[in-house]
Design a protein around this motif. Structure first.
Motif, PDB file in Angstrom:
ATOM      1  N   ALA A  40       0.855  -1.187   0.000  1.00 41.38           N
ATOM      2  CA  ALA A  40       0.000   0.000   0.000  1.00 41.38           C
ATOM      3  C   ALA A  40       0.888   1.232   0.000  1.00 41.38           C
ATOM      4  O   ALA A  40       2.042   1.183   0.441  1.00 41.38           O
ATOM      5  CB  ALA A  40      -0.914   0.003   1.212  1.00 41.38           C
ATOM      6  N   VAL A  41       0.336   2.321  -0.475  1.00 40.50           N
ATOM      7  CA  VAL A  41       1.072   3.578  -0.485  1.00 40.50           C
ATOM      8  C   VAL A  41       0.849   4.268   0.860  1.00 40.50           C
ATOM      9  O   VAL A  41      -0.289   4.404   1.309  1.00 40.50           O
ATOM     10  CB  VAL A  41       0.577   4.492  -1.624  1.00 40.50           C
ATOM     11  CG1 VAL A  41       1.327   5.825  -1.607  1.00 40.50           C
ATOM     12  CG2 VAL A  41       0.747   3.793  -2.964  1.00 40.50           C
ATOM     13  N   PRO A  42       1.914   4.697   1.536  1.00 35.61           N
ATOM     14  CA  PRO A  42       1.742   5.420   2.805  1.00 35.61           C
ATOM     15  C   PRO A  42       0.800   6.600   2.617  1.00 35.61           C
ATOM     16  O   PRO A  42       0.808   7.247   1.569  1.00 35.61           O
ATOM     17  CB  PRO A  42       3.166   5.876   3.140  1.00 35.61           C
ATOM     18  CG  PRO A  42       4.047   4.872   2.480  1.00 35.61           C
ATOM     19  CD  PRO A  42       3.343   4.513   1.207  1.00 35.61           C
ATOM     20  N   PRO A  43      -0.036   6.895   3.615  1.00 35.47           N
ATOM     21  CA  PRO A  43      -1.045   7.956   3.466  1.00 35.47           C
ATOM     22  C   PRO A  43      -0.429   9.329   3.248  1.00 35.47           C
ATOM     23  O   PRO A  43       0.710   9.591   3.628  1.00 35.47           O
ATOM     24  CB  PRO A  43      -1.809   7.902   4.787  1.00 35.47           C
ATOM     25  CG  PRO A  43      -0.834   7.287   5.762  1.00 35.47           C
ATOM     26  CD  PRO A  43      -0.054   6.305   4.966  1.00 35.47           C
ATOM     27  N   VAL A  44      -1.221  10.203   2.652  1.00 31.81           N
ATOM     28  CA  VAL A  44      -0.794  11.585   2.397  1.00 31.81           C
ATOM     29  C   VAL A  44      -1.216  12.464   3.563  1.00 31.81           C
ATOM     30  O   VAL A  44      -2.340  12.373   4.049  1.00 31.81           O
ATOM     31  CB  VAL A  44      -1.413  12.104   1.085  1.00 31.81           C
ATOM     32  CG1 VAL A  44      -1.048  13.571   0.864  1.00 31.81           C
ATOM     33  CG2 VAL A  44      -0.963  11.253  -0.087  1.00 31.81           C
ATOM     34  N   SER A  45      -0.326  13.297   4.057  1.00 26.07           N
ATOM     35  CA  SER A  45      -0.622  14.174   5.195  1.00 26.07           C
ATOM     36  C   SER A  45      -1.489  15.355   4.758  1.00 26.07           C
ATOM     37  O   SER A  45      -1.739  15.567   3.571  1.00 26.07           O
ATOM     38  CB  SER A  45       0.681  14.686   5.815  1.00 26.07           C
ATOM     39  OG  SER A  45       1.405  15.445   4.858  1.00 26.07           O
ATOM     40  N   SER A  46      -1.918  16.138   5.729  1.00 25.86           N
ATOM     41  CA  SER A  46      -2.827  17.253   5.441  1.00 25.86           C
ATOM     42  C   SER A  46      -2.214  18.310   4.530  1.00 25.86           C
ATOM     43  O   SER A  46      -2.919  19.021   3.830  1.00 25.86           O
ATOM     44  CB  SER A  46      -3.271  17.899   6.758  1.00 25.86           C
ATOM     45  OG  SER A  46      -2.127  18.322   7.497  1.00 25.86           O
ATOM     46  N   ASP A  47      -0.881  18.445   4.533  1.00 25.01           N
ATOM     47  CA  ASP A  47      -0.243  19.451   3.674  1.00 25.01           C
ATOM     48  C   ASP A  47       0.084  18.885   2.294  1.00 25.01           C
ATOM     49  O   ASP A  47       0.786  19.523   1.496  1.00 25.01           O
ATOM     50  CB  ASP A  47       1.037  19.988   4.329  1.00 25.01           C
ATOM     51  CG  ASP A  47       2.049  18.870   4.593  1.00 25.01           C
ATOM     52  OD1 ASP A  47       1.765  17.705   4.241  1.00 25.01           O
ATOM     53  OD2 ASP A  47       3.113  19.180   5.154  1.00 25.01           O
ATOM     54  N   GLY A  48      -0.408  17.662   2.008  1.00 24.46           N
ATOM     55  CA  GLY A  48      -0.216  17.092   0.681  1.00 24.46           C
ATOM     56  C   GLY A  48       1.066  16.322   0.504  1.00 24.46           C
ATOM     57  O   GLY A  48       1.321  15.786  -0.567  1.00 24.46           O
TER      58      GLY A  48
END
Length: 467
Positions: free
Chosen positions: A50-58
Motif C-alpha cells: 500500500a502507499v503510505p497515506p498523504v498528510s494534510s499538507d499534501g
C-alpha cells in the motif's frame, strides 16, 4: 530455491520513486513495484502493499499507520496507563488483524516488548488486560518466535488469575494456541510450566461457552503437533499422553461435546483433537468406553450433510480404529454404511473422500469379516468413484489404493469384483499421472493380481534397483 526478501523501506522507496521520478499515479506506482519485485523472485508476503497515506499538507507520510500507532504507544510507555492509550491499543489490534505484513512490520520495529509492557501494566484490571492482551494476540498471530519466557509466564498468570472471566480467558487461549503453532520450544516450555491443566480446566469451567471450548480444545490439539521443521524430535507423543493420563483429557473433551451438539465448528475441533490424542491402543478403547464412539456415530448419522464435520469425524474414526476391538465396534454400529453414505454425499470433496477411504482402509486391515461388510455396502465402489472424481489428488488415490490392498490382502476372491468396477485402469492412470508416488499403486495392482510393469533404475555407484 528460497525466495529473496526485502524490507518495507525498500518497497516503499520503489513506490515513491515511481510516483516522483516517473510521475505514475498511486495505483500504477504500486502495481509496477509489485510486478518488478515479484519478477526478481522477491517474496512480498511480509510487505504492506500500500502507499503510505498523504498528510494534510499534501506531502507523503514517511511511514505506515501501524508504525505511527506503535510510535504513539512507545512515547508514553513509561508514564501512561492502559486506559490512557486504550484507543491506540485497539487501533493497533485492528491493524495487526488485517494481515501478516502489518504485524510483521510492527514486530520488526520492536512492538512485542512495548505491547507486553502494557499487558503487565493492566494485569489488575479486567478491561485493561483484555485490551492489551488482544493487541498481543493480534501481534503474535503467525509470529510465535516473538513469545519469550516473560510472555509465557504472563499468559500462565492470566489463565490462573482470570480463569472465571470468559473474555480474558478466550483471548489468552487464542494467544497460547498461536504461539505454540509450529513452535516446539514454546510448547515444551508451556507444558513444563503447567499449561495443560489450565487448558482442560478452562473447558470444564466454561463448558457452556462454545468459543472457549473451541479455543481450549484447539490449544490442546496444537500441543500434540510435530510441525516445527527446526526440531528433529518433538514431544508430541509425550504431550498427548500427559493430556490423557494426567489431565483426563478424553473425558473432558467428550463431556464438552455433549453440550454443543448443535455447533458444527466446536464438534469438528473436538473430533480433530480426539484423533490427535488416540496415540495408544488403550486410549482408543478409552474413547469408546467413555461414550466417544457413540457420539461419533451419532454425528456421522445426523451430520452427514456437513462436509467439514464429516471430515473430522472420519479422522477420529481412522485414529481410534487402530484398536482392533474398536474396529469391530464401529462396524457393528453400522459405521461402514454411514461412511459410504457420507462419502457418496460429498463425492466432490477431495478431503472427505481421502479420509473416508482411509477410514474404510483401517477398518479392513487384518479383518476379513469387515472386508465383506465393506464390499457389501459399496465401500469399494465409493473408493473407485473417488479415484475417478479426484484424479489429481495424490492423497485420494493413495488411500483408495490402500483400501483395495487391505480388502484383498486376506480375501483374494474379492479381487475380481473390485477389478470389475474399473480399478485397474484407474490405478494405471494414477501411476502415469503421479509417477513419483507409484509404490502404493503398484502394490495395489500386484495384490489385485494384475500385471505390474517393473523398471530397472540406475542408482549410481551401488548398481541398479528394480521396482
Amino acid at each position: 530455491m528460497a525466495k529473496r526478501m526485502i524490507t518495507q523501506e525498500t518497497f516503499d522507496a520503489a513506490v515513491r520513486e515511481n510516483m516522483e521520478e516517473f510521475e505514475m499515479d498511486t495505483d500504477e506506482a504500486l502495481k509496477d513495484a509489485v510486478e518488478q519485485f515479484e519478477s526478481q523472485g522477491v517474496n512480498l508476503n511480509c510487505i504492506i502493499q500500500a502507499v503510505p497515506p498523504v498528510s494534510s499538507d499534501g506531502k507523503q507520510e514517511p511511514t505506515h499507520e501501524v508504525l505511527k500507532v506503535l510510535n504513539s504507544l512507545c512515547i508514553v510507555k513509561d508514564s501512561a496507563s492502559v486506559q490512557d492509550v486504550k484507543a491506540d491499543l485497539k487501533r493497533f489490534t485492528e491493524l495487526c488483524s488485517l494481515e501478516l505484513a502489518q504485524r510483521y512490520l510492527a514486530a520488526q520495529k520492536d512492538a512485542y516488548p512495548v505491547i507486553l509492557s502494557y499487558c503487565k501494566k493492566g494485569v489488575e484490571e479486567q478491561e485493561a488486560v483484555f485490551t492489551a492482551l488482544s493487541a498481543l494476540a493480534a501481534l503474535t498471530n503467525g509470529q510465535p518466535d516473538l513469545l519469550n519466557a516473560e510472555g509465557q509466564q504472563f499468559l500462565l498468570n492470566i489463565l490462573k488469575k482470570y480463569k472465571a472471566e470468559s473474555s480474558v480467558t478466550r483471548v489468552a487461549l487464542t494467544t497460547v494456541r498461536q504461539c505454540c503453532l509450529k513452535h516446539e520450544q514454546n510448547r515444551q516450555d508451556l507444558v513444563k510450566a503447567g499449561i495443560l491443566p489450565l487448558l482442560t480446566g478452562a473447558i470444564k469451567q466454561h463448558g457452556e461457552s462454545a468459543q472457549i471450548v473451541k479455543e481450549a480444545t484447539a490449544a490442546l490439539k496444537v500441543m500434540t503437533f510435530d510441525d516445527d521443521v527446526r526440531v528433529a524430535f518433538g514431544q508430541a507423543h509425550e504431550h498427548a499422553k500427559m493430556i490423557v493420563l494426567e489431565n483426563s483429557g478424553l473425558k473432558v473433551l467428550i463431556g464438552a461435546a455433549k453440550a454443543h451438539l448443535d455447533n458444527t465448528s466446536v464438534l469438528s475441533e473436538l473430533c480433530a483433537t480426539l484423533s490427535h490424542l488416540a496415540v495408544r491402543n488403550e486410549f482408543c478403547q478409552d474413547i469408546c468406553d467413555l461414550g466417544g464412539l457413540k457420539l461419533i456415530m451419532t454425528l456421522l448419522a445426523e451430520g452427514f450433510e456437513k462436509a467439514e464435520l464429516i471430515r473430522q469425524v472420519f479422522s477420529a474414526i481412522r485414529a481410534i480404529a487402530g484398536n482392533d476391538d474398536v474396529k469391530d465396534a464401529v462396524v457393528n454400529a453400522g459405521g461402514v454404511q454411514l461412511i459410504v453414505i457420507a462419502m457418496n454425499r460429498h463425492m466432490n470433496n477431495s478431503a472427505v473422500c481421502e479420509q473416508g477411504c482411509a477410514c474404510l482402509s483401517v477398518l479392513a486391515l487384518r479383518k476379513p469379516e469387515n472386508c465383506i461388510v465393506i464390499m457389501e455396502n459399496g465401500g469399494a465402489l465409493a473408493a473407485v468413484q473417488a479415484m475417478r472424481t479426484h484424479t489429481n489428488s495424490i492423497n485420494v488415490q493413495k488411500q483408495a489404493c490402500m483400501l483395495m490392498r487391505n480388502l484383498v490382502g486376506r480375501l483374494s476372491n474379492l479381487s475380481q469384483p473390485i477389478l470389475d468396477l474399473g480399478a485397474e485402469d484407474l490405478i494405471n492412470q494414477y501411476l502415469k499421472t503421479h509417477q513419483d508416488c507409484g509404490d502404493v499403486g503398484k502394490a495395489a495392482l500386484r495384490d489385485l493380481g494384475c500385471h505390474v510393469e517393473l523398471r530397472e533404475l540406475w542408482t549410481g555407484k551401488h548398481g541398479s534397483l528394480t521396482q
